[in-house]
Scaffold this motif. Structure first.
Motif, short mmCIF file in Angstrom:
data_model
loop_
_atom_site.label_atom_id
_atom_site.label_comp_id
_atom_site.label_asym_id
_atom_site.label_seq_id
_atom_site.Cartn_x
_atom_site.Cartn_y
_atom_site.Cartn_z
N GLU A 68 -16.16 -9.52 -6.98
CA GLU A 68 -16.99 -8.36 -7.30
C GLU A 68 -18.47 -8.74 -7.29
O GLU A 68 -19.31 -8.01 -6.74
CB GLU A 68 -16.60 -7.76 -8.65
N ILE A 72 -21.22 -6.90 -4.76
CA ILE A 72 -22.30 -6.05 -5.26
C ILE A 72 -23.68 -6.67 -5.07
O ILE A 72 -24.70 -5.97 -5.20
CB ILE A 72 -22.09 -5.68 -6.74
N SER A 77 -25.37 1.10 -1.70
CA SER A 77 -24.61 2.34 -1.83
C SER A 77 -24.37 2.98 -0.47
O SER A 77 -25.29 3.15 0.33
CB SER A 77 -25.37 3.31 -2.73
N CYS A 97 -14.14 -2.01 -3.52
CA CYS A 97 -15.25 -1.46 -2.73
C CYS A 97 -15.38 0.04 -2.93
O CYS A 97 -16.50 0.56 -3.04
CB CYS A 97 -15.05 -1.80 -1.26
N TYR A 100 -17.26 1.18 -5.96
CA TYR A 100 -18.72 1.12 -5.86
C TYR A 100 -19.27 2.09 -4.81
O TYR A 100 -20.43 2.00 -4.43
CB TYR A 100 -19.17 -0.30 -5.55
N LEU A 220 -26.69 -1.90 -5.22
CA LEU A 220 -25.56 -1.61 -6.08
C LEU A 220 -25.86 -2.08 -7.51
O LEU A 220 -26.56 -3.08 -7.70
CB LEU A 220 -24.29 -2.30 -5.56
N LYS A 222 -25.94 -3.86 -11.00
CA LYS A 222 -25.52 -5.19 -11.45
C LYS A 222 -26.46 -5.64 -12.57
O LYS A 222 -27.65 -5.36 -12.55
CB LYS A 222 -25.54 -6.20 -10.30
#
Length: 383
Positions: A68, A72, A77, A97, A100, A220, A222
């Motif tokens: 993961e 990310i 996106s 996937c 996200y 993404l 995080k």
């Protein structure tokens, strides 16, 4: 008898006594110079194991957490990804996937069969717009005992020119060669409880220069898994958050053991144990789930006939204190899996095969000759 339990599953794997004892040491401060020295030593050996010039980052997580983190940090996106799926873990990466918001296309193969590089080639060559941003492959698919042709797929990804090669090497790292730099792999994720011979709790992520370039524009969400922070602190041999210090003690000892054994010897040992296990199953007339040319070095999947897989696993556990892995999803109750990954030696294979023969006899299994499996395994191990 107590304290005779024996793990013969693909993870967690057996842990050497010296590695277990390392965890019993008094804790030290993770901001201390002593810890930084340990981390520097670990990082050097992780680069050796991954066959890479880039640093290998450590996060407190399982292999799934490491995957993961890798995904990310290099994707944004709505990005389109191509996921190989021929087992439970390939399926999991597709689900990850989608969680996200990524656009997921899949290359699929039947469980027990390898992913076909030609299928990846077709999808990549059809992508004239270069919209595929990553190809995600499970190298060793433990749910079915299959290893995929990562080198061939990576070459196709490189020819695409845009996509990153993202690899789940959770049960291949430390069992077979995964030369990150030579194969052009961009993200390689793994976990401590497999070939590393360490208890669960540490995830590893190695990234190429191309992956780090993608990281700069990744949007993404995080925070804990922001690998830029791990890279920044890693350059100073420290971590952005509190690490599992005892597992670092253990990892340092395990990597030292691996370094002393040597990469080629490690890979040869796993290949030998794989061949011995498969020879034994064949001699016992137990059908192998995956063909020889795509068999995983980490685990052998077996589909018994005439006796239930769960009966075999239950008897092995109750009578001999040996744990075998079961089937997953639609294979639950249909196969059992023999792990031969990490801190496993010839003696372990011979012990497991002997116990399996006794188990088959006690369950009234037919079509096998007592001693045949042990003889076949011994022949391979003595070669």
């Amino acid at each position: 008898m107590d304290d005779k339990f024996m793990l013969m599953i693909p993870g967690p794997t057996p842990v050497p006594e010296s590695v277990l004892l390392a965890q019993a040491k008094h804790l030290i401060g993770h901001r201390s110079g002593e810890f930084s020295q340990i981390m520097a030593d670990i990082t050097e050996n992780l680069k050796w194991l991954h066959q890479t010039q880039n640093d290998v980052l450590m996060v407190t997580a399982s292999g799934t957490g490491a995957m993961e983190a890798g995904i990310i940090n290099v994707l944004s996106s709505g990005d389109r990804v191509l996921v190989g799926s021929n087992g439970k873990f390939g399926d999991r990466w597709a689900k990850l996937c989608r969680a996200y918001g990524l656009q997921v296309d899949t290359v699929e193969a039947e469980w027990g069969k390898p992913l076909e590089p030609a299928a990846f080639q077709s999808a990549l060559e059809a992508d004239a717009a270069k919209s595929i941003k990553a190809v995600i492959v499970t190298h060793s698919e433990t749910s079915a005992g299959v290893i995929n042709d990562l080198e061939a797929i990576a070459q196709l990804v490189k020819a695409h020119g845009e996509a990153l090669m993202v690899v789940d090497a959770v049960t291949s790292l430390g069992a077979c060669s995964v030369p990150m730099d030579a194969w052009g792999l961009d993200v390689v994720a793994s976990g401590s409880q497999k070939g590393y011979m360490v208890p669960p709790g540490l995830g590893f992520v190695a990234m190429s220069d191309r992956a780090w370039a993608a990281q700069k524009t990744s949007n993404l969400p995080k925070f804990y898994f922001d690998l830029a922070a791990y890279r920044k602190d890693g350059a100073k041999n420290t971590t952005p958050f509190t690490p599992p210090v005892s597992l670092f003690f253990a990892l340092q000892v395990a990597l030292k053991m691996m370094r002393e054994e040597g990469l080629e010897a490690i890979f040869a040992r796993h290949a030998r144990l794989q061949q011995a296990t498969r020879a034994a199953m064949t001699a016992l007339n137990l059908p192998l789930f995956a063909a020889d040319d795509c068999a995983s070095p980490a685990v052998t999947a077996v589909m018994p006939q005439g006796v239930e897989a769960e009966q075999i696993r239950s008897t092995m556990r109750k009578r001999f204190d040996i744990a075998l892995a079961g089937g997953q999803d639609h294979l639950k109750g249909k196969i059992f899996r023999v792990g031969h990954l990490g801190f496993v030696c010839d003696r372990d294979i011979l012990t497991a095969v002997s116990a399996l023969e006794a188990t088959l006899a006690s369950l009234g299994a037919e079509g096998f000759s007592p001693g045949a499996g042990l003889t076949a395994a011994q022949k391979v191990l003595s070669a």
